[in-house]
Design a protein around this motif. Structure first.
Motif, PDB file in Angstrom:
ATOM      1  N   VAL A  60      -3.439  -5.309  34.357  1.00 51.46           N
ATOM      2  CA  VAL A  60      -4.750  -5.962  34.390  1.00 51.46           C
ATOM      3  C   VAL A  60      -5.255  -6.025  35.827  1.00 51.46           C
ATOM      4  O   VAL A  60      -4.574  -6.538  36.715  1.00 51.46           O
ATOM      5  CB  VAL A  60      -4.662  -7.382  33.804  1.00 51.46           C
ATOM      6  CG1 VAL A  60      -6.019  -8.072  33.891  1.00 51.46           C
ATOM      7  CG2 VAL A  60      -4.180  -7.332  32.367  1.00 51.46           C
ATOM      8  N   ALA A  61      -6.448  -5.477  36.061  1.00 49.98           N
ATOM      9  CA  ALA A  61      -7.071  -5.523  37.384  1.00 49.98           C
ATOM     10  C   ALA A  61      -8.086  -6.658  37.477  1.00 49.98           C
ATOM     11  O   ALA A  61      -8.254  -7.256  38.528  1.00 49.98           O
ATOM     12  CB  ALA A  61      -7.753  -4.185  37.695  1.00 49.98           C
ATOM     13  N   GLN A 104     -10.827  -5.232  32.963  1.00 50.16           N
ATOM     14  CA  GLN A 104     -10.450  -3.978  33.596  1.00 50.16           C
ATOM     15  C   GLN A 104      -8.933  -3.802  33.576  1.00 50.16           C
ATOM     16  O   GLN A 104      -8.199  -4.731  33.908  1.00 50.16           O
ATOM     17  CB  GLN A 104     -10.947  -3.929  35.044  1.00 50.16           C
ATOM     18  CG  GLN A 104     -12.454  -4.060  35.173  1.00 50.16           C
ATOM     19  CD  GLN A 104     -12.914  -4.119  36.614  1.00 50.16           C
ATOM     20  OE1 GLN A 104     -12.251  -3.616  37.511  1.00 50.16           O
ATOM     21  NE2 GLN A 104     -14.055  -4.758  36.838  1.00 50.16           N
ATOM     22  N   ILE A 105      -8.494  -2.599  33.175  1.00 50.78           N
ATOM     23  CA  ILE A 105      -7.066  -2.293  33.090  1.00 50.78           C
ATOM     24  C   ILE A 105      -6.790  -0.982  33.811  1.00 50.78           C
ATOM     25  O   ILE A 105      -7.495   0.013  33.598  1.00 50.78           O
ATOM     26  CB  ILE A 105      -6.637  -2.170  31.611  1.00 50.78           C
ATOM     27  CG1 ILE A 105      -6.929  -3.459  30.910  1.00 50.78           C
ATOM     28  CG2 ILE A 105      -5.218  -1.717  31.495  1.00 50.78           C
ATOM     29  CD1 ILE A 105      -5.967  -4.007  30.015  1.00 50.78           C
ATOM     30  N   VAL A 106      -5.771  -0.985  34.675  1.00 49.43           N
ATOM     31  CA  VAL A 106      -5.355   0.223  35.382  1.00 49.43           C
ATOM     32  C   VAL A 106      -4.189   0.842  34.624  1.00 49.43           C
ATOM     33  O   VAL A 106      -3.131   0.232  34.492  1.00 49.43           O
ATOM     34  CB  VAL A 106      -4.941  -0.088  36.835  1.00 49.43           C
ATOM     35  CG1 VAL A 106      -4.498   1.190  37.540  1.00 49.43           C
ATOM     36  CG2 VAL A 106      -6.095  -0.738  37.590  1.00 49.43           C
ATOM     37  N   PHE A 142     -12.486   0.270  31.821  1.00 48.45           N
ATOM     38  CA  PHE A 142     -13.353  -0.878  31.578  1.00 48.45           C
ATOM     39  C   PHE A 142     -13.439  -1.081  30.066  1.00 48.45           C
ATOM     40  O   PHE A 142     -13.795  -0.150  29.334  1.00 48.45           O
ATOM     41  CB  PHE A 142     -14.747  -0.642  32.157  1.00 48.45           C
ATOM     42  CG  PHE A 142     -14.778  -0.575  33.660  1.00 48.45           C
ATOM     43  CD1 PHE A 142     -15.044  -1.701  34.411  1.00 48.45           C
ATOM     44  CD2 PHE A 142     -14.519   0.614  34.310  1.00 48.45           C
ATOM     45  CE1 PHE A 142     -15.067  -1.647  35.801  1.00 48.45           C
ATOM     46  CE2 PHE A 142     -14.547   0.688  35.692  1.00 48.45           C
ATOM     47  CZ  PHE A 142     -14.824  -0.448  36.440  1.00 48.45           C
ATOM     48  N   ILE A 143     -13.107  -2.285  29.615  1.00 45.24           N
ATOM     49  CA  ILE A 143     -13.113  -2.571  28.185  1.00 45.24           C
ATOM     50  C   ILE A 143     -14.270  -3.523  27.895  1.00 45.24           C
ATOM     51  O   ILE A 143     -14.137  -4.743  27.997  1.00 45.24           O
ATOM     52  CB  ILE A 143     -11.779  -3.196  27.741  1.00 45.24           C
ATOM     53  CG1 ILE A 143     -10.633  -2.277  28.148  1.00 45.24           C
ATOM     54  CG2 ILE A 143     -11.761  -3.443  26.246  1.00 45.24           C
ATOM     55  CD1 ILE A 143      -9.269  -2.803  27.802  1.00 45.24           C
ATOM     56  N   SER A 173     -15.278  -7.804  21.812  1.00 46.74           N
ATOM     57  CA  SER A 173     -14.669  -6.783  20.957  1.00 46.74           C
ATOM     58  C   SER A 173     -13.146  -6.801  21.027  1.00 46.74           C
ATOM     59  O   SER A 173     -12.486  -6.136  20.241  1.00 46.74           O
ATOM     60  CB  SER A 173     -15.172  -5.393  21.360  1.00 46.74           C
ATOM     61  OG  SER A 173     -14.685  -5.038  22.643  1.00 46.74           O
ATOM     62  N   ILE A 174     -12.580  -7.566  21.974  1.00 46.15           N
ATOM     63  CA  ILE A 174     -11.125  -7.630  22.111  1.00 46.15           C
ATOM     64  C   ILE A 174     -10.570  -8.546  21.022  1.00 46.15           C
ATOM     65  O   ILE A 174     -10.847  -9.747  21.001  1.00 46.15           O
ATOM     66  CB  ILE A 174     -10.731  -8.153  23.506  1.00 46.15           C
ATOM     67  CG1 ILE A 174     -11.251  -7.209  24.590  1.00 46.15           C
ATOM     68  CG2 ILE A 174      -9.216  -8.302  23.610  1.00 46.15           C
ATOM     69  CD1 ILE A 174     -10.991  -7.699  26.003  1.00 46.15           C
TER      70      ILE A 174
END
Length: 289
Positions: free
Chosen positions: A156-157, A166-168, A176-177, A182-183
């Motif tokens: 997680v960024a 944001q996830i790396v 970018f989610i 929507s999660i």
């Protein structure tokens, strides 16, 4: 024909005389000056605000050495910067439109369908904000933790922003989610001890009992060298893979974040020991061959 052109030119001159060019030019210059003033002002506010936020969290972070608290601080640090920047952009755009002479409030209130569209968009926007805050308040994920959201897995960024998380990924891709609403499921792999699942594909003619004994010997020899392992390796034995092939599965419980290294190292130990015992294995166990 000449008279018509002459009359047309005279009419245009009379029409242009109705405009107060001095006043128009003055208002234009004033508008440009105000736009420049607000732009410079917001640049200064942006620099000062970011500096104050960074300074505050830096001082707060220096008081704590705990890894989990550090992740919480990083999460709220990211959220604070996002909220500050979005608010600043909103007021800058509002100021510029007001200087130009566009009545933003009246325009939105009297726009009819446009107002309805804005309302629906704002409803989704608010839903994103609420979802982001719940992700933070319920501690579902923190900055620096390893998670999986949908099909995306990584570190997680930024979490709980106004719209996105944001996830790396492991290969460095920044995902970018959007939007936060929507999660539906967050799989957090940074809270508990993790299990390194090692599967060694075998042939029907592989001497299974001999292979299991070799694996147990490797576990007895190598496990003490890895303090990250929190429990004795669990040799499950023969399992059937989704592809229909046979495999020997070993589960090793390790401290969070070390399961990948444990899995790679012990797979190498097992294959090396089985090779030395002249036990024939399928080639897929040796990707470099």
């Amino acid at each position: 024909m000449i008279n018509q052109k002459l009359n047309s030119a005279i009419n245009w001159q009379k029409y242009l005389q109705y405009f107060e060019w001095d006043k128009i030019l003055t208002n234009l210059i004033q508008s440009i000056v105000w736009i420049i003033f607000f732009s410079i002002l917001f640049i200064i506010i942006r620099k000062i605000g970011r500096g104050l936020i960074n300074h505050f969290f830096k001082r707060y972070r220096s008081k704590y050495a705990d890894n989990f608290v550090e992740k919480r601080i990083s999460t709220f640090h990211s959220l604070s910067l996002n909220v500050f920047m979005y608010s600043l952009w909103f007021f800058w755009i509002y100021s510029i439109l007001s200087v130009i002479g566009i009545p933003v409030g009246t325009l939105v209130a009297s726009a009819g369908i446009f107002s309805l569209a804005i309302g629906l968009g704002a409803q989704g926007f608010v839903s994103d904000i609420v979802s982001g805050f719940f992700i933070i308040l319920e501690k579902q994920a923190e900055v620096g933790e390893y998670v999986q959201i949908g099909t995306i897995k990584g570190t997680v960024a930024a979490v709980g922003g106004l719209r996105t998380t944001q996830i790396v990924s492991d290969d460095g891709t920044l995902n970018f989610i959007p939007p936060n609403r929507s999660i539906t499921t967050i799989s957090n792999m940074s809270r508990n001890n993790m299990v390194a699942m090692i599967q060694i594909t075998i042939l029907p003619e592989t001497p299974i009992q001999q292979a299991l004994e070799i694996i147990e010997q490797v576990n007895t020899k190598k496990t003490p060298e890895y303090p990250e392992i929190v429990d004795s390796p669990n040799v499950l034995g023969t399992v059937t893979l989704p592809t229909g092939k046979l495999a020997l599965q070993i589960n090793i419980t390790a401290k969070n974040g070390t399961q990948g290294k444990i899995s790679h190292d012990f797979l190498g130990f097992y294959l090396e020991a089985l090779q030395q015992a002249d036990i024939l294995l399928p080639s897929q166990n040796y990707p470099n061959q």
